[in-house]
Design a protein around this motif. Structure first.
Motif, PDB file in Angstrom:
ATOM      1  N   ARG A  21       0.842  -1.220   0.000  1.00  0.00           N
ATOM      2  CA  ARG A  21       0.000   0.000   0.000  1.00  0.00           C
ATOM      3  C   ARG A  21       0.864   1.253   0.000  1.00  0.00           C
ATOM      4  O   ARG A  21       0.573   2.230  -0.698  1.00  0.00           O
ATOM      5  N   LEU A  22       1.927   1.217   0.782  1.00  0.00           N
ATOM      6  CA  LEU A  22       2.821   2.371   0.879  1.00  0.00           C
ATOM      7  C   LEU A  22       3.479   2.651  -0.472  1.00  0.00           C
ATOM      8  O   LEU A  22       3.529   3.799  -0.917  1.00  0.00           O
ATOM      9  N   ALA A 137       3.867   3.608  12.689  1.00  0.00           N
ATOM     10  CA  ALA A 137       3.607   5.047  12.751  1.00  0.00           C
ATOM     11  C   ALA A 137       4.461   5.721  11.682  1.00  0.00           C
ATOM     12  O   ALA A 137       5.654   5.429  11.568  1.00  0.00           O
ATOM     13  N   LEU A 138       3.828   6.590  10.912  1.00  0.00           N
ATOM     14  CA  LEU A 138       4.532   7.331   9.869  1.00  0.00           C
ATOM     15  C   LEU A 138       4.406   8.821  10.149  1.00  0.00           C
ATOM     16  O   LEU A 138       3.307   9.319  10.411  1.00  0.00           O
ATOM     17  N   GLN A 139       5.536   9.506  10.098  1.00  0.00           N
ATOM     18  CA  GLN A 139       5.583  10.956  10.295  1.00  0.00           C
ATOM     19  C   GLN A 139       6.090  11.594   9.006  1.00  0.00           C
ATOM     20  O   GLN A 139       7.188  11.265   8.548  1.00  0.00           O
ATOM     21  N   ALA A 140       5.297  12.480   8.415  1.00  0.00           N
ATOM     22  CA  ALA A 140       5.706  13.191   7.203  1.00  0.00           C
ATOM     23  C   ALA A 140       6.611  14.355   7.571  1.00  0.00           C
ATOM     24  O   ALA A 140       6.311  15.113   8.497  1.00  0.00           O
ATOM     25  N   ASN A 141       7.715  14.494   6.837  1.00  0.00           N
ATOM     26  CA  ASN A 141       8.665  15.584   7.073  1.00  0.00           C
ATOM     27  C   ASN A 141       8.722  16.580   5.923  1.00  0.00           C
ATOM     28  O   ASN A 141       9.341  17.629   6.053  1.00  0.00           O
ATOM     29  N   THR A 142       8.106  16.220   4.787  1.00  0.00           N
ATOM     30  CA  THR A 142       8.139  17.068   3.595  1.00  0.00           C
ATOM     31  C   THR A 142       6.758  17.064   2.939  1.00  0.00           C
ATOM     32  O   THR A 142       5.885  16.284   3.327  1.00  0.00           O
ATOM     33  N   GLU A 143       6.585  17.885   1.918  1.00  0.00           N
ATOM     34  CA  GLU A 143       5.330  17.884   1.169  1.00  0.00           C
ATOM     35  C   GLU A 143       5.103  16.532   0.490  1.00  0.00           C
ATOM     36  O   GLU A 143       3.978  16.045   0.442  1.00  0.00           O
ATOM     37  N   ILE A 144       6.162  15.932  -0.028  1.00  0.00           N
ATOM     38  CA  ILE A 144       6.029  14.596  -0.641  1.00  0.00           C
ATOM     39  C   ILE A 144       5.527  13.612   0.407  1.00  0.00           C
ATOM     40  O   ILE A 144       4.617  12.829   0.151  1.00  0.00           O
ATOM     41  N   GLY A 145       6.099  13.657   1.587  1.00  0.00           N
ATOM     42  CA  GLY A 145       5.663  12.773   2.667  1.00  0.00           C
ATOM     43  C   GLY A 145       4.208  12.995   3.043  1.00  0.00           C
ATOM     44  O   GLY A 145       3.454  12.031   3.245  1.00  0.00           O
ATOM     45  N   LYS A 146       3.783  14.240   3.102  1.00  0.00           N
ATOM     46  CA  LYS A 146       2.379  14.545   3.421  1.00  0.00           C
ATOM     47  C   LYS A 146       1.440  13.997   2.356  1.00  0.00           C
ATOM     48  O   LYS A 146       0.369  13.480   2.672  1.00  0.00           O
ATOM     49  N   GLN A 147       1.840  14.101   1.091  1.00  0.00           N
ATOM     50  CA  GLN A 147       1.012  13.573   0.002  1.00  0.00           C
ATOM     51  C   GLN A 147       0.881  12.054   0.106  1.00  0.00           C
ATOM     52  O   GLN A 147      -0.206  11.512  -0.115  1.00  0.00           O
ATOM     53  N   VAL A 148       1.973  11.375   0.457  1.00  0.00           N
ATOM     54  CA  VAL A 148       1.923   9.907   0.622  1.00  0.00           C
ATOM     55  C   VAL A 148       0.970   9.548   1.739  1.00  0.00           C
ATOM     56  O   VAL A 148       0.104   8.670   1.577  1.00  0.00           O
ATOM     57  N   LEU A 149       1.088  10.191   2.885  1.00  0.00           N
ATOM     58  CA  LEU A 149       0.226   9.881   4.028  1.00  0.00           C
ATOM     59  C   LEU A 149      -1.227  10.175   3.710  1.00  0.00           C
ATOM     60  O   LEU A 149      -2.119   9.453   4.143  1.00  0.00           O
ATOM     61  N   GLN A 150      -1.490  11.218   2.938  1.00  0.00           N
ATOM     62  CA  GLN A 150      -2.855  11.548   2.526  1.00  0.00           C
ATOM     63  C   GLN A 150      -3.467  10.402   1.722  1.00  0.00           C
ATOM     64  O   GLN A 150      -4.639  10.073   1.883  1.00  0.00           O
ATOM     65  N   LYS A 151      -2.662   9.758   0.869  1.00  0.00           N
ATOM     66  CA  LYS A 151      -3.144   8.659   0.029  1.00  0.00           C
ATOM     67  C   LYS A 151      -3.403   7.394   0.829  1.00  0.00           C
ATOM     68  O   LYS A 151      -4.180   6.547   0.404  1.00  0.00           O
ATOM     69  N   LEU A 152      -2.707   7.241   1.957  1.00  0.00           N
ATOM     70  CA  LEU A 152      -2.911   6.037   2.773  1.00  0.00           C
ATOM     71  C   LEU A 152      -4.262   6.106   3.474  1.00  0.00           C
ATOM     72  O   LEU A 152      -4.851   5.127   3.811  1.00  0.00           O
TER      73      LEU A 152
END
Length: 152
Positions: A21-22, A137-152
């Motif tokens: 999924r990730l 647990a996943l912590q977003a550190n960048t905009e790319i990371g935030k976009q990934v977490l949004q999709k999960l």
């Protein structure tokens, strides 16, 4: 935008499935730091990530080689295991910066051993035991990371 994501994983199969999924959520080159004790499931999750991108073969831990490359149809995936790294400067000698490109996903186990040389992670992912289950647990550190977490 989502900055933090948590989920319970009941077994290794769910850990592999979450890795898939990730990988599906990573539409841009992504750097993921993998945190957790020995045996927490970091390599198991990485197997799911790489298989989720189409790899059919074995996925092994790069404990002794430091990096295991996977050249896939759309992406290069680099699985780093820095557990045995003696000095972060060793990463400079192996050309670490060349691995972090626009067509690669980099998953780094034991990233604290490469501190000062590694780039900023888009996501810090932590696996820990909770009885027989794992908590991821996943912590977003960048905009790319935030976009990934949004999709999960």
């Amino acid at each position: 935008m989502v900055d933090l994501f948590k989920e319970k994983l009941s077994d290794a199969e769910q850990t592999v499935a979450f890795g898939g999924r990730l990988s599906s959520a990573c539409s841009e080159a992504t750097c993921i730091y993998l945190h957790g004790d020995l045996g927490a499931g970091k390599t198991t999750l990485t197997r799911g990530f790489i298989q989720g991108l189409g790899h059919q073969g074995n996925v092994k831990s790069p404990t002794y080689t430091l990096v295991e490359p996977y050249e896939l149809a759309d992406w290069n995936v680099y699985h780093f295991d820095l557990y045995r790294l003696g000095d972060p400067e060793e990463l400079e000698f192996m050309g670490i910066r060349d691995y972090f490109s626009d067509n690669s996903h980099c998953l780094v186990e034991w990233p604290e051993r490469g501190e000062g040389v590694l780039p900023l992670a888009d996501i810090d992912l932590t696996l820990r035991y909770d009885g027989e289950q794992r908590i991821i647990a996943l912590q977003a550190n960048t905009e790319i990371g935030k976009q990934v977490l949004q999709k999960l």
